[in-house]
Design a protein around this motif. Structure first.
Motif: not given
Ligand code: 9YT
Length: 132
Positions: A21, A23, A25, A38, A40, A42, A50, A52, A57, A85, A95, A105, A123
């Motif tokens: 991915w 991202s 920001r 973000h 993003t 994919i 993933i 979190y 998120e 989601y 994902l 995001c 993360y």
């Molecule tokens: C949708 C998701 O979780 N993608 C991974 C990257 C994350 N969203 C980010 O750091 O932007």
């Protein structure tokens, strides 16, 4: 007021990329909004594990096609433009993108800008360094 453009972020330190991915920001903890935002991508044909653990998120798909699988239940939810989601239970998930997916995001607490997933898909909660 804060004004930013995606084009000004692409290629900078706020454009964080992994094998699966990219991202971009737009809002980070340093912006003081209480969340991060973000834009993003994919990548098609990829799967990302993933979790979190420390963040909530919400993800809103605006382009592409894929799915999310919840690791604990095996439930698979298709993702297409218009699908949201929100991981309100810190769900571990996989994902998968069939076509490049563009996702907006939002993270609470906000990410600082440098986070990528560790080997468990987590993360870390990063302390800000050098004002970031
Ligand atoms: C949708 C998701 O979780 N993608 C991974 C990257 C994350 N969203 C980010 O750091 O932007």
């Amino acid at each position: 007021m804060i004004v930013k453009k995606l084009q000004d972020i692409i290629g900078t330190a706020d454009d964080v990329r992994t094998d699966t991915w990219a991202s971009r920001r737009l809002l980070l903890r340093k912006d003081g909004m209480g969340f991060s935002l973000h834009d993003t991508i994919i990548y098609a044909g990829t799967e990302t594990r993933i979790w979190y653990k420390h963040h909530l998120e919400a993800v809103y798909c605006i382009e592409g096609k894929g799915e999310i699988e919840l690791v604990d239940t095996g439930e698979v939810i298709p993702i297409e433009p218009g699908t949201l989601y929100a991981l309100d239970g810190h769900e571990k998930h996989l994902l998968r993108a069939e076509r490049d997916m563009r996702m907006i995001c939002v993270f609470n607490p906000p990410v600082t800008g440098r986070e990528v997933h560790d080997e468990s898909g987590v993360y870390p909660l990063l302390e800000e360094v050098g004002g970031r």
